[in-house]
Enzyme design. Structure first.
Site, mmCIF file in Angstrom:
data_model
loop_
_atom_site.group_PDB
_atom_site.id
_atom_site.type_symbol
_atom_site.label_atom_id
_atom_site.label_comp_id
_atom_site.label_asym_id
_atom_site.label_seq_id
_atom_site.Cartn_x
_atom_site.Cartn_y
_atom_site.Cartn_z
ATOM 1 N N SER A 1 0.933 -1.254 0.025
ATOM 2 C CA SER A 1 -0.109 -0.124 -0.082
ATOM 3 C C SER A 1 0.641 1.224 -0.029
ATOM 4 O O SER A 1 2.006 1.339 0.520
ATOM 5 C CB SER A 1 -0.844 0.022 1.092
ATOM 6 O OG SER A 1 -1.813 -1.171 1.129
HETATM 7 N N1 SAH Z 1 -0.409 -5.249 3.816
HETATM 8 C C1 SAH Z 1 0.163 -5.638 2.689
HETATM 9 C C2 SAH Z 1 -0.622 -5.133 1.427
HETATM 10 C C3 SAH Z 1 -1.140 -6.303 1.210
HETATM 11 S S1 SAH Z 1 -2.013 -6.294 -0.306
HETATM 12 C C4 SAH Z 1 1.706 -4.929 2.807
HETATM 13 O O1 SAH Z 1 2.028 -4.118 3.848
HETATM 14 O O2 SAH Z 1 2.612 -5.104 1.853
HETATM 15 C C5 SAH Z 1 -3.323 -7.288 0.249
HETATM 16 C C6 SAH Z 1 -2.731 -8.800 0.355
HETATM 17 O O3 SAH Z 1 -3.911 -9.468 1.013
HETATM 18 C C7 SAH Z 1 -2.402 -9.707 -0.813
HETATM 19 O O4 SAH Z 1 -1.000 -9.991 -0.507
HETATM 20 C C8 SAH Z 1 -3.187 -10.596 -0.971
HETATM 21 O O5 SAH Z 1 -2.846 -11.829 -1.424
HETATM 22 C C9 SAH Z 1 -3.858 -10.852 0.554
HETATM 23 N N2 SAH Z 1 -5.063 -11.772 0.560
HETATM 24 C C10 SAH Z 1 -6.356 -11.387 0.082
HETATM 25 N N3 SAH Z 1 -7.214 -12.179 0.199
HETATM 26 C C11 SAH Z 1 -6.870 -12.851 1.356
HETATM 27 C C12 SAH Z 1 -7.287 -13.897 2.355
HETATM 28 N N4 SAH Z 1 -8.521 -14.183 2.020
HETATM 29 N N5 SAH Z 1 -6.561 -14.171 3.223
HETATM 30 C C13 SAH Z 1 -5.380 -13.583 3.666
HETATM 31 N N6 SAH Z 1 -4.722 -12.804 2.729
HETATM 32 C C14 SAH Z 1 -5.382 -12.475 1.826
#
Ligand code: SAH
Length: 230
Positions: A80
């Site tokens: 993000s």
């Molecule tokens: N917080 C992260 C940004 C994440 S982007 C950072 O600091 O880099 C969102 C993430 O959520 C992605 O990696 C995606 O694979 C994950 N995601 C999506 N659905 C999910 C689920 N059901 N359970 C766990 N992770 C999930």
């Protein structure tokens, strides 16, 4: 001999300079992107000043680590925008004794920012290679208070509940009900709700067992996915 000495010296200087550059760029990021907007929480600013965002992104975008936007981290996912990380952190009002659950580890950056402030961060990632890479990064950087897990975060982490705060970093149409159950009394949950281009951060608070909510910023997050595997 002299020439190779000069070469080593030059290499050393480049490394040191880069190190300094990154720190300067981080300071600049905090000043313009965070304080220049509405981030005022001291602990959040301190954490954002400290965590090396460039260590959480792929090499080819490392030079963009302190720019004002999200970046690709592979597997169609993103880290993000720094402002959004700080905004969500500030909204949770994290305290040193807090235990926090994050759904969507991604690069591990948001987890690291929270880990600078709270007691323990539990974080779940559904894309295995991303979860493993984040774990490696967090270990390498010495974050001992982040516990990672590969799985579907929809179910939360019942074994470790309740949590003082829950942060979801992938967009979903409705809040997974288990997350409300796993929120402690007085706890806060922040989550992007909606479709990819019509999404808002919603802040939920559990007060006397009841859930209240407030709409916050309009945002765009990668979608929350569900796995059959878990
Ligand atoms: N917080 C992260 C940004 C994440 S982007 C950072 O600091 O880099 C969102 C993430 O959520 C992605 O990696 C995606 O694979 C994950 N995601 C999506 N659905 C999910 C689920 N059901 N359970 C766990 N992770 C999930």
């Amino acid at each position: 001999m002299i020439r190779s000495g000069i070469l080593i010296l030059a290499l050393l200087m480049t490394t040191t300079n880069n190190g300094q550059n990154y720190q300067e760029r981080r300071e600049e990021m905090v000043k313009t992107q965070l304080q220049g907007r509405d981030i005022t929480d001291h602990e959040t600013l301190k954490a954002m000043r400290k965590v090396k965002r460039h260590e959480f992104v792929p090499k080819k975008v490392q030079h963009l680590a302190y720019t004002d936007g999200p970046l690709p981290i592979g597997y169609a996912q993103t880290i993000s925008q720094p402002y959004i990380v700080a905004y969500m952190t500030q909204q949770l009002k994290p305290k040193p004794h807090h235990r926090v659950l994050e759904i969507g580890t991604g690069s591990g950056y948001q987890a690291a920012v929270l880990a600078e402030i709270v007691d323990t961060v539990y974080t779940i990632e559904i894309v295995e290679p991303l979860g493993l890479r984040a774990k490696e990064t967090l270990t390498r950087l010495g974050y001992k208070n982040v516990i990672t897990k590969i799985g579907d975060g929809y179910k939360g982490w019942p074994e470790e509940a309740p949590f003082d705060a829950i942060i979801v970093t992938a967009g979903i149409n409705e809040v997974p009900p288990p997350l409300f159950d796993q929120l402690a009394e007085g706890g806060k949950l922040i989550i992007p709700v909606g479709t990819r281009f019509n999404m808002k951060l919603i802040l939920y608070t559990k007060i006397n067992g009841k859930i209240r909510h407030k709409e916050k910023l309009a945002v765009s997050f990668v979608p929350f996915t569900r796995g059959d595997k878990f």
